[in-house]
Design a protein around this motif. Sequence first.
Motif, mmCIF file in Angstrom:
data_model
loop_
_atom_site.group_PDB
_atom_site.id
_atom_site.type_symbol
_atom_site.label_atom_id
_atom_site.label_comp_id
_atom_site.label_asym_id
_atom_site.label_seq_id
_atom_site.Cartn_x
_atom_site.Cartn_y
_atom_site.Cartn_z
ATOM 1 N N HIS A 1 71.229 87.489 42.225
ATOM 2 C CA HIS A 1 71.017 88.867 42.656
ATOM 3 C C HIS A 1 69.703 89.339 42.047
ATOM 4 O O HIS A 1 69.041 88.577 41.329
ATOM 5 N N GLY A 2 69.330 90.576 42.332
ATOM 6 C CA GLY A 2 67.993 91.023 41.976
ATOM 7 C C GLY A 2 67.884 92.024 40.848
ATOM 8 O O GLY A 2 66.842 92.655 40.707
ATOM 9 N N HIS A 3 68.923 92.183 40.038
ATOM 10 C CA HIS A 3 68.813 93.113 38.909
ATOM 11 C C HIS A 3 67.697 92.677 37.960
ATOM 12 O O HIS A 3 67.398 91.482 37.825
ATOM 13 N N ALA B 1 67.626 83.916 48.377
ATOM 14 C CA ALA B 1 68.680 84.863 48.009
ATOM 15 C C ALA B 1 69.500 85.169 49.253
ATOM 16 O O ALA B 1 69.116 84.813 50.381
ATOM 17 N N HIS B 2 70.610 85.838 49.060
ATOM 18 C CA HIS B 2 71.454 86.247 50.192
ATOM 19 C C HIS B 2 70.723 87.291 51.031
ATOM 20 O O HIS B 2 69.981 88.124 50.485
ATOM 21 N N THR C 1 76.513 93.516 43.176
ATOM 22 C CA THR C 1 75.483 93.946 44.129
ATOM 23 C C THR C 1 75.945 93.503 45.519
ATOM 24 O O THR C 1 76.813 92.630 45.634
ATOM 25 N N PRO C 2 75.363 94.061 46.575
ATOM 26 C CA PRO C 2 75.815 93.706 47.929
ATOM 27 C C PRO C 2 75.617 92.239 48.288
ATOM 28 O O PRO C 2 76.435 91.654 49.005
#
Length: 267
Positions: free
Chosen positions: A74-76, A96-97, A164-165
């Motif tokens: 995820h991108g945090h 990434a997704h 996260t989504p």
Amino acid sequence: MANHLFTEGMTANEEAAPDLLSLRTLFVNMCFIGEPGSRSWVLVDTGMTGFTDSIIRLAEERFAGPPIAIVLTHGHFDHVGSVIELVQHWGTPVYAHPLELPYLTGMKDYQKPDPSVGGGLMSGISFLYPNDAIDLDDRITSLPQDGSVPGAPGWKWLHTPGHTPGHVSLFHERRRLMVAGDAFITVKQESALAVILQEKEIHGPPAYFTTDWQAAQRSVEMLAKLKPEIAVTGHGHYMRGAELTDQLEQLAGDFEHMAVPKQGRYV
């Protein structure tokens, strides 16, 4: 040199399996998937900003070339801190997704963290944590639709939203290896004392940044059913065997009580 010495003392690595190495940068883990000496390996997440040199040095010591791919769970901020500098150095594609891409291409910021949940210092100061999107532009693309992980045969990515989504976890079914990201973790990340001591115990995703608790619960339930033998998580030590399966099953069975805050911005 000063920056190198500063970051050197704030990293630690653990070999969860011969081809699965985790590196902790300050308080967050990233993973190197691949046999030592190989030219075919994958980097999962890129840790905190300021650790690029440490990551490159470890990669050069362990492998015979740059990674085939960088996969982001995820991108945090604490998982993508070094990604732009690493891409500039290696020229490696990033995956990434699709649901995570807006946060990684400058289109959309994450929702603000909630400092009222978790009851610890790490939560209390979370209002200071960046929630801005980064912009990888055309250097990032969607993970393959067939679930494969580029450069990592035998591994599959799994959509594990909630934190996260577009959060993903990685799993090697035959060997029961798991890279969980922040879908679940092995330290109480909301507590500064627990983080400093690295007390090993399975917890739900970091509460201050989790925005969909129902999805987070379904993700943990799915991962528990896979019965991993070894799991590397985004925070905390890796875990294996009965300690892992028993605690993960307990979290899945009592997620609402063990992980979901009683009140908060996203509850």
